[in-house]
Design a protein around this motif. Structure first.
Motif, PDB file in Angstrom:
ATOM      1  N   GLN A 125     -16.426  -2.057 -10.602  1.00 46.85           N
ATOM      2  CA  GLN A 125     -17.320  -3.195 -10.354  1.00 46.85           C
ATOM      3  C   GLN A 125     -16.763  -4.117  -9.270  1.00 46.85           C
ATOM      4  N   ILE A 126     -15.459  -4.335  -9.327  1.00 43.52           N
ATOM      5  CA  ILE A 126     -14.837  -5.226  -8.341  1.00 43.52           C
ATOM      6  C   ILE A 126     -14.976  -4.667  -6.930  1.00 43.52           C
ATOM      7  N   GLU A 127     -14.797  -3.350  -6.779  1.00 44.94           N
ATOM      8  CA  GLU A 127     -14.879  -2.734  -5.448  1.00 44.94           C
ATOM      9  C   GLU A 127     -16.278  -2.847  -4.853  1.00 44.94           C
ATOM     10  N   LYS A 128     -17.303  -3.022  -5.707  1.00 42.42           N
ATOM     11  CA  LYS A 128     -18.668  -3.200  -5.197  1.00 42.42           C
ATOM     12  C   LYS A 128     -18.908  -4.623  -4.712  1.00 42.42           C
ATOM     13  N   GLN A 129     -18.085  -5.547  -5.197  1.00 44.30           N
ATOM     14  CA  GLN A 129     -18.324  -6.959  -4.879  1.00 44.30           C
ATOM     15  C   GLN A 129     -17.373  -7.527  -3.832  1.00 44.30           C
ATOM     16  N   LEU A 148      -4.307  -0.108  -6.747  1.00 43.20           N
ATOM     17  CA  LEU A 148      -4.053  -1.543  -6.656  1.00 43.20           C
ATOM     18  C   LEU A 148      -5.153  -2.336  -7.346  1.00 43.20           C
ATOM     19  N   THR A 149      -6.387  -1.869  -7.247  1.00 42.36           N
ATOM     20  CA  THR A 149      -7.498  -2.567  -7.884  1.00 42.36           C
ATOM     21  C   THR A 149      -7.337  -2.560  -9.393  1.00 42.36           C
ATOM     22  N   GLN A 150      -6.965  -1.418  -9.943  1.00 45.53           N
ATOM     23  CA  GLN A 150      -6.744  -1.344 -11.379  1.00 45.53           C
ATOM     24  C   GLN A 150      -5.547  -2.208 -11.795  1.00 45.53           C
ATOM     25  N   GLN A 151      -4.519  -2.187 -10.977  1.00 48.91           N
ATOM     26  CA  GLN A 151      -3.357  -3.015 -11.300  1.00 48.91           C
ATOM     27  C   GLN A 151      -3.703  -4.505 -11.239  1.00 48.91           C
ATOM     28  N   TYR A 152      -4.594  -4.851 -10.306  1.00 49.02           N
ATOM     29  CA  TYR A 152      -5.059  -6.236 -10.235  1.00 49.02           C
ATOM     30  C   TYR A 152      -5.757  -6.624 -11.538  1.00 49.02           C
ATOM     31  N   VAL A 153      -6.621  -5.738 -12.025  1.00 50.34           N
ATOM     32  CA  VAL A 153      -7.327  -5.998 -13.280  1.00 50.34           C
ATOM     33  C   VAL A 153      -6.323  -6.223 -14.415  1.00 50.34           C
ATOM     34  N   LYS A 154      -5.375  -5.304 -14.558  1.00 49.92           N
ATOM     35  CA  LYS A 154      -4.409  -5.409 -15.655  1.00 49.92           C
ATOM     36  C   LYS A 154      -3.574  -6.683 -15.542  1.00 49.92           C
ATOM     37  N   VAL A 199       0.838  -1.199   0.000  1.00 48.36           N
ATOM     38  CA  VAL A 199       0.000   0.000   0.000  1.00 48.36           C
ATOM     39  C   VAL A 199       0.874   1.250   0.000  1.00 48.36           C
ATOM     40  N   ALA A 200       1.933   1.241   0.806  1.00 47.95           N
ATOM     41  CA  ALA A 200       2.792   2.422   0.930  1.00 47.95           C
ATOM     42  C   ALA A 200       3.423   2.813  -0.391  1.00 47.95           C
ATOM     43  N   ILE A 201       3.853   1.837  -1.181  1.00 42.39           N
ATOM     44  CA  ILE A 201       4.608   2.169  -2.396  1.00 42.39           C
ATOM     45  C   ILE A 201       3.746   2.212  -3.646  1.00 42.39           C
ATOM     46  N   GLU A 202       2.597   1.513  -3.642  1.00 43.63           N
ATOM     47  CA  GLU A 202       1.810   1.416  -4.868  1.00 43.63           C
ATOM     48  C   GLU A 202       0.481   2.171  -4.815  1.00 43.63           C
ATOM     49  N   ASP A 203      -0.119   2.329  -3.624  1.00 46.39           N
ATOM     50  CA  ASP A 203      -1.452   2.941  -3.586  1.00 46.39           C
ATOM     51  C   ASP A 203      -1.753   3.380  -2.153  1.00 46.39           C
ATOM     52  N   ARG A 204      -1.203   4.538  -1.747  1.00 46.66           N
ATOM     53  CA  ARG A 204      -1.311   4.963  -0.348  1.00 46.66           C
ATOM     54  C   ARG A 204      -2.743   5.269   0.060  1.00 46.66           C
ATOM     55  N   ARG A 205      -3.637   5.573  -0.905  1.00 44.33           N
ATOM     56  CA  ARG A 205      -5.040   5.851  -0.579  1.00 44.33           C
ATOM     57  C   ARG A 205      -5.940   4.644  -0.852  1.00 44.33           C
ATOM     58  N   PHE A 206      -5.349   3.445  -0.861  1.00 42.13           N
ATOM     59  CA  PHE A 206      -6.093   2.226  -1.204  1.00 42.13           C
ATOM     60  C   PHE A 206      -7.361   2.049  -0.364  1.00 42.13           C
ATOM     61  N   PHE A 207      -7.261   2.314   0.935  1.00 38.22           N
ATOM     62  CA  PHE A 207      -8.415   2.078   1.808  1.00 38.22           C
ATOM     63  C   PHE A 207      -9.415   3.235   1.793  1.00 38.22           C
ATOM     64  N   ASP A 208      -9.140   4.282   1.012  1.00 38.61           N
ATOM     65  CA  ASP A 208     -10.029   5.443   0.964  1.00 38.61           C
ATOM     66  C   ASP A 208     -10.839   5.522  -0.328  1.00 38.61           C
ATOM     67  N   HIS A 209     -10.290   5.047  -1.456  1.00 37.35           N
ATOM     68  CA  HIS A 209     -11.007   5.169  -2.731  1.00 37.35           C
ATOM     69  C   HIS A 209     -11.895   3.948  -2.968  1.00 37.35           C
ATOM     70  N   HIS A 210     -12.656   3.999  -4.048  1.00 43.69           N
ATOM     71  CA  HIS A 210     -13.575   2.908  -4.391  1.00 43.69           C
ATOM     72  C   HIS A 210     -13.169   2.220  -5.691  1.00 43.69           C
ATOM     73  N   GLY A 211     -11.876   2.057  -5.869  1.00 41.95           N
ATOM     74  CA  GLY A 211     -11.376   1.369  -7.042  1.00 41.95           C
ATOM     75  C   GLY A 211     -10.587   2.270  -7.963  1.00 41.95           C
ATOM     76  N   VAL A 212     -10.903   3.586  -7.928  1.00 46.05           N
ATOM     77  CA  VAL A 212     -10.204   4.551  -8.772  1.00 46.05           C
ATOM     78  C   VAL A 212      -9.838   5.760  -7.920  1.00 46.05           C
ATOM     79  N   ASP A 213      -8.582   6.149  -7.980  1.00 38.01           N
ATOM     80  CA  ASP A 213      -8.120   7.355  -7.298  1.00 38.01           C
ATOM     81  C   ASP A 213      -8.282   8.504  -8.289  1.00 38.01           C
TER      82      ASP A 213
END
Length: 728
Positions: free
Chosen positions: A116-120, A75-81, A37-51
């Motif tokens: 969509q993933i963040e909703k599920q 991170l969610t987008q990177q997971y998709v890719k 989270v620190a290096i790839e997506d520091r706001r991971f727990f705050d956004h809903h899939g897209v920063d």
């Protein structure tokens, strides 16, 4: 990942496209989660899939640059890719390129799926999926494989320093490979540690300790070897046969690498070790130009299990170290097995009415009235030390006079002798290979088969075993004789289960009654004097202290470029083939160790190196087993008889076979079997041998295809996962 095991379930090889073992969220350390989270997506727990702030910032930069150079991906987008690149693409470079193409359309699709993933899925599940899918270099995909590969640990035990190193690597696994580029990896690790400190995810003391920690890599890296080379020098030949066998049964290479199967094989590690040690003891692995291979098969009337496939060579890719990746024990060797082929002539003669105690002539020289040597008559003499004079068929099998068996082949019929060899087990050798031992091409452009060539050219030397031969099929011939005449494919498979533990079916050729049970029993007893005084293997057997009842036959080719030994007890059948495997074949001399001695030289015989190897290995393999006797011989096959024989209809078209059997007064029952033989071809018949008029003959008719294995079902979702919780 598919795991290949021995008979006891111990892994011997792994087959995979990607080394990946999924880990659940609670199986990943908090340090690893904090680092990524620190290096790839520091706001991971705050956004809903897209920063969105990061996305707009990246969009502005991209517009100024005129291209998609910055992504602002969560991170969610990177997971998709990464999922699209490393999972759904199936290794297809075109699909992989599409998954990372630098276009607005691709970016918008990535955003839509991430939302969509963040909703599920809950955040911990998304993070775990991301960590499970990304590559970490050195063929390690996912955090579990990475933890094992680099540190020899599990993801739940990763420290701050280890986690920071792995989190930093996902940015560029190759450039930040800590094994190849330790300084760059160390700098990147410390950058991640600083980010964790700046975001208050670790304490200053923990950060200081982590920065002072060494890279601490496993030495060597804990890579899981991929493929049969990874099976090691001893088990690699068996692994190769497993893959070849399954591909013939309809499994594709992709299925084997991505199916997640557990393939429990028939490999016996103790028998394999004994055979390997014997093969190397009698021909050291680095002996120039000489291979010494052995195969061991367990007889049975329902299955013929392959227990060992070894060579003096190690399985590998470095010839200078005595390695080869050619399937020496299971493939068709370029050289013949010599007089071992007299077994087929003897069996054909028994089927024609002879008995093993019938006397046959054995002159010092014999000129055939049936076979030719070009335009000249075909004349054959006996090997050195083989005295002329009449003897029983049993004695002839032990002393191996060439003249007796060429004459006997004339009486039995060359075509019937070749067919007998096929029936007893030489199927790939004679039906699937050409005169050079190469597998026949689908179009037959490199044909004809060995069997067809011998028949068409009326080659009398067939009984002398001059042509390329499969050591494994030789072993299976003995297994057939010791199984009451029941042929089964030499199978390396005990059981296959899919990734969920469910059994997977495999289409194998069905067992068949290849010859009459009484004939098979008589052949076993007929071959029982080879290790007795006067037999060609007596000296080797005596030197090994062999005392068990044994059916056996030795063989040597004319120029001494190969020699073989075939033998078996009711418990195990085995063959040894010693042959010249260099680019310029030569004769082999029985020195210590064996050596090459010129194109026309040599003094090796089947009773020398091959027999010594056999008895050395088989004595160890049989240690602790009860002594079992060979079967009794019926009067018919002891002294001959004239009972009516059931016509051999194997290989005929169904209609022709039925008509032939009915004309001879037999009832016919049919059954369909899946087989690679042409549709409508008779693949086997029961019974063989004698049968009174009006008796029932069952024929198996090929469907003409081998069904593919059923696809593997995906694993069920873990308990508690929301409905519809599938991959993007």
């Amino acid at each position: 990942m598919t795991t290949v095991t021995d008979r006891e379930g111990s892994p011997i090889a792994y087959l995979y496209e990607q080394d990946r073992t999924p880990a659940a969220p609670d199986q990943i350390s908090d340090a690893m989660k904090a680092a990524i989270v620190a290096i790839e997506d520091r706001r991971f727990f705050d956004h809903h899939g897209v920063d969105w702030a990061g996305t707009m910032r990246a969009l502005a930069t991209n517009q100024m640059a005129g291209e998609i150079s910055q992504g602002g991906s969560t991170l969610t987008q990177q997971y998709v890719k990464n999922y699209l690149v490393h999972v759904t693409s199936g290794g297809d470079p075109v699909k992989q390129a599409q998954a990372i193409e630098q276009t607005h359309a691709r970016k918008l699709r990535e955003i839509r799926i991430a939302l969509q993933i963040e909703k599920q899925l809950a955040k911990p599940e998304i993070m775990a999926r991301y960590l499970n899918v990304v590559p970490y270099g050195n063929q390690a995909y996912g955090i579990a494989a990475a933890a094992r590969t680099y540190f020899g640990t599990t993801p739940d035990q990763l420290t701050i320093a280890q986690s920071a190193l792995l989190a930093g690597m996902v940015n560029s696994p190759s450039a930040l490979d800590p094994k190849e580029n330790p300084q760059e990896a160390l700098e990147r690790r410390d950058l991640v540690i600083q980010a964790m400190l700046d975001q208050h995810r670790i304490t200053p003391e923990a950060a200081e300790d982590a920065r002072n920690a060494p890279l601490g890599l496993a030495e060597p890296l804990n890579k899981i070897p991929n493929g049969c080379v990874g099976a090691g020098p001893t088990d690699g030949f068996f692994c190769r046969y497993v893959i070849d066998y399954l591909e013939a049964a309809g499994f594709s290479e992709e299925q084997l690498k991505t199916g997640g199967y557990t393939i429990r094989t028939t490999l016996d590690p103790e028998a394999t070790q004994a055979a390997k040690q014997a093969a190397e003891r009698h021909v050291p692995k680095k002996t120039e130009g000489i291979a010494n291979v052995m195969s061991v098969v367990e007889p049975g009337d329902e299955k013929h299990r392959v227990r060992a496939l070894v060579a003096n060579r190690d399985f590998g890719l470095n010839p200078e170290e005595g390695q080869t990746a050619y399937p020496l024990p299971s493939g068709v060797a370029k050289f013949g097995a010599g007089s071992i082929y007299k077994v087929f002539t003897a069996a054909a003669a028994l089927e024609e009415g002879m008995g093993i105690y019938d006397t046959i002539p054995s002159p010092p020289s014999y000129t055939s009235s049936v076979y030719k040597n070009g335009v000249a008559p075909y004349t054959v003499g006996n090997a050195e030390g083989v005295a002329p004079g009449p003897r029983t068929l049993q004695q002839a099998l032990a002393t191996s006079p060439n003249t007796a068996f060429v004459a006997l082949q004339e009486k039995a019929g060359l075509a019937d002798t070749v067919d007998m060899a096929v029936r007893l087990g030489m199927r790939q050798t004679l039906l699937g290979s050409n005169a050079s031992g190469e597998a026949l091409s689908p179009g037959g452009s490199n044909g004809p088969s060995q069997a067809q060539l011998v028949k068409d050219r009326n080659i009398g030397a067939f009984t002398l075993g001059y042509a390329p031969t499969s050591p494994l099929e030789l072993s299976n011939v003995m297994a057939t004789l010791l199984s009451g005449g029941v042929w089964c494919p030499p199978t390396p498979i005990e059981q296959i289960t899919d990734r969920n533990g469910n059994p997977v079916s495999i289409t194998e050729e069905p067992c068949e009654q290849a010859v009459d049970e009484g004939l098979a029993d008589a052949m076993a007893v007929g071959m029982s004097q080879d290790d007795d005084p006067g037999g060609t293997a007596h000296q080797a057997a005596s030197g090994a202290g062999w005392s068990r009842p044994l059916a056996a036959k030795t063989g040597t080719t004319e120029a001494h470029q190969s020699a073989g030994f075939l033998g078996g007890t009711p418990q195990f059948a085995a063959s040894v083939l010693t042959f010249s495997d260099g680019p310029r074949p030569q004769g082999i001399c029985d020195t210590t160790p064996p050596s090459l001695c010129g194109a026309n030289g040599g003094n090796i015989y089947g009773g020398k190196v091959p027999a010594r190897t056999f008895f050395d290995a088989m004595k160890a393999i049989h240690e602790g087993l009860p002594v079992e006797q060979l079967p009794d011989v019926s009067q018919r096959y002891a002294s001959g008889g004239n009972e009516k024989q059931v016509p051999n209809v194997v290989g005929m078209e169904r209609g022709e076979a039925v008509e032939r059997l009915r004309q001879d007064g037999y009832q016919v029952e049919e059954r369909s079997v899946n087989s690679q033989r042409s549709q409508g071809t008779v693949t086997s018949q029961t019974p063989r041998g004698a049968l009174p008029h009006g008796g029932l003959v069952t024929i198996s008719v090929s469907t003409g295809y081998v069904p593919n294995p059923a696809p593997v079902e995906p694993p069920p979702p873990p308990p508690g996962r929301p409905p519809g919780d599938g991959p993007p």
